[in-house]
Design an enzyme around this catalytic site. Structure first.
Site, mmCIF file in Angstrom:
data_model
loop_
_atom_site.group_PDB
_atom_site.id
_atom_site.type_symbol
_atom_site.label_atom_id
_atom_site.label_comp_id
_atom_site.label_asym_id
_atom_site.label_seq_id
_atom_site.Cartn_x
_atom_site.Cartn_y
_atom_site.Cartn_z
ATOM 1 C CB SER A 124 -0.565 0.119 1.243
ATOM 2 O OG SER A 124 -1.380 0.984 1.398
ATOM 3 C CE1 TYR A 149 -4.297 -1.982 5.425
ATOM 4 C CE2 TYR A 149 -3.736 0.617 4.640
ATOM 5 C CZ TYR A 149 -4.192 -0.831 3.857
ATOM 6 O OH TYR A 149 -3.766 -1.553 2.337
ATOM 7 C CE LYS A 153 -1.830 -4.221 3.447
ATOM 8 N NZ LYS A 153 -1.987 -5.001 1.994
ATOM 9 N NE ARG A 231 -5.849 9.224 1.064
ATOM 10 C CZ ARG A 231 -5.604 10.416 1.328
ATOM 11 N NH1 ARG A 231 -5.014 11.453 0.911
ATOM 12 N NH2 ARG A 231 -5.435 10.767 3.042
#
Length: 334
Positions: A124, A149, A153, A231
């Site tokens: 990610s 999170y 990763k 994003r």
């Protein structure tokens, strides 16, 4: 090749399975349906006319995972099995560290024991943290991750990198992707998480179908053109095709790192307005406080994917919005 896809009935995993099957590969799937449903397997068959070989359990179960490696002569692994919601990870760090790190350790251990030479890891862009500059290239330094999170990763990447160093004959590919949205054009598979979604597009989808009354936009005071987070949104089918190319081309020993994104940034409100325009549906929204762990802007420089994989994102924002609504319509009045 015979390829194991962990988390293969999830949103990204199911689209990867479709692309693998349509490119002539055999597919083995492990999933526990923690964030997916069994009917995804039927949908994969309807799209491709081919079945995956399916096992239902969590990869955390080392004995069951070893049985899959023992029963199937595997050529490669695509590791997608992970908890993936940024906001939830802030509330449930223990669950995220346990699930995401341990599944990776189990997979790596079994690959070594059963001499499976290649793995593609669903990483990610969160591993870059709050970026100093955009667009992000693979040479950008890894940042201070802003949520558990993202931290998992980054740790999963480190685990696999260290495993490759200790086993130099292995090929480890770290695919760092940005924000997958959209659905298969058939409308048969897409993102339909259980409960209130943590990601933008399924949240919009559930508002559009009437399941939720309004969209929560978390923060409108970021340093962006309209104040909402920016994003790099990538169509999930383009993303899945990138995994197939990675399996086929990054098969030499070493650690291969590649961003998968479009190179364009869209704000939350850009996505909302595009969805409204493309599908003719009004999406009511309300501005809420910023969400813990979120950053202002993040988008990719996808040059390496083009040069090394021959991969370029083909679908645009209108495609992402149209395909999402095509998938969503099946849930209206259900």
């Amino acid at each position: 090749m015979n390829i194991l896809v962990t988390g293969g009935t999830g949103y990204i995993g199911s689209h990867i399975c479709v692309e693998l099957l349509e490119n002539g590969h055999d597919v083995v799937v492990i999933d526990d349906f923690s964030n997916s449903k069994p009917d995804v397997l039927d949908s994969i068959y309807k799209i491709t006319g081919k079945h995956v070989k399916f096992y239902e359990f969590n990869v955390l179960d080392g004995e069951k995972t070893e049985a899959v490696f023992a029963e199937n002569k595997l050529d490669a692994v695509i590791h997608c099995a992970a908890f993936k919601a940024v906001g939830e990870s802030v509330q449930k760090p223990i669950e995220y560290y346990t699930n995401n790190l341990m599944t990776t350790l189990v997979v790596a251990k079994m690959m070594k024991k059963y001499h499976v030479p290649s793995i593609v890891f669903s990483s990610s862009a969160t591993v870059y943290g709050d970026p100093e500059v955009v667009p992000l290239t693979e040479d950008c330094k890894l940042g201070e991750t802003t949520n558990p999170y993202g931290s998992t990763k980054a740790m999963m990447e480190r685990i696999l990198t260290d495993v490759q160093f200790a086993n130099p004959e292995m090929s480890v590919t770290l695919l760092r992707y940005f924000n997958p949205i959209g659905a298969h054009e058939s409308g048969l598979i897409g993102e339909n998480p259980k409960g209130i979604p943590n990601n933008l597009m399924p949240y919009i989808m559930k508002v559009a179908t009437g399941e939720l009354p309004e969209l929560g936009v978390f923060g409108d005071d970021y340093d962006t053109p309209d104040g909402t987070g920016v994003r790099d949104y990538i169509h999930v089918v383009d993303l899945a095709k990138g995994h197939v190319l990675a399996i086929e081309k990054y098969n030499t020993p070493g650690v291969h790192i590649c961003n998968l994104g479009t190179g364009k940034g869209y704000s939350v409100l850009d996505i909302v307005h595009a969805f409204e325009r493309v599908n003719g549906i009004k999406i009511p929204y309300v501005i809420k406080p910023r969400r813990a762990g979120d950053i202002a802007t993040c988008y990719a420089d996808p040059t390496r994917a083009k040069v090394e994989l021959g991969w370029v994102a083909e679908k645009n924002l209108d495609d992402m919005c149209r395909d999402t609504w095509n998938f969503a319509k099946q849930f209206i009045n259900k």
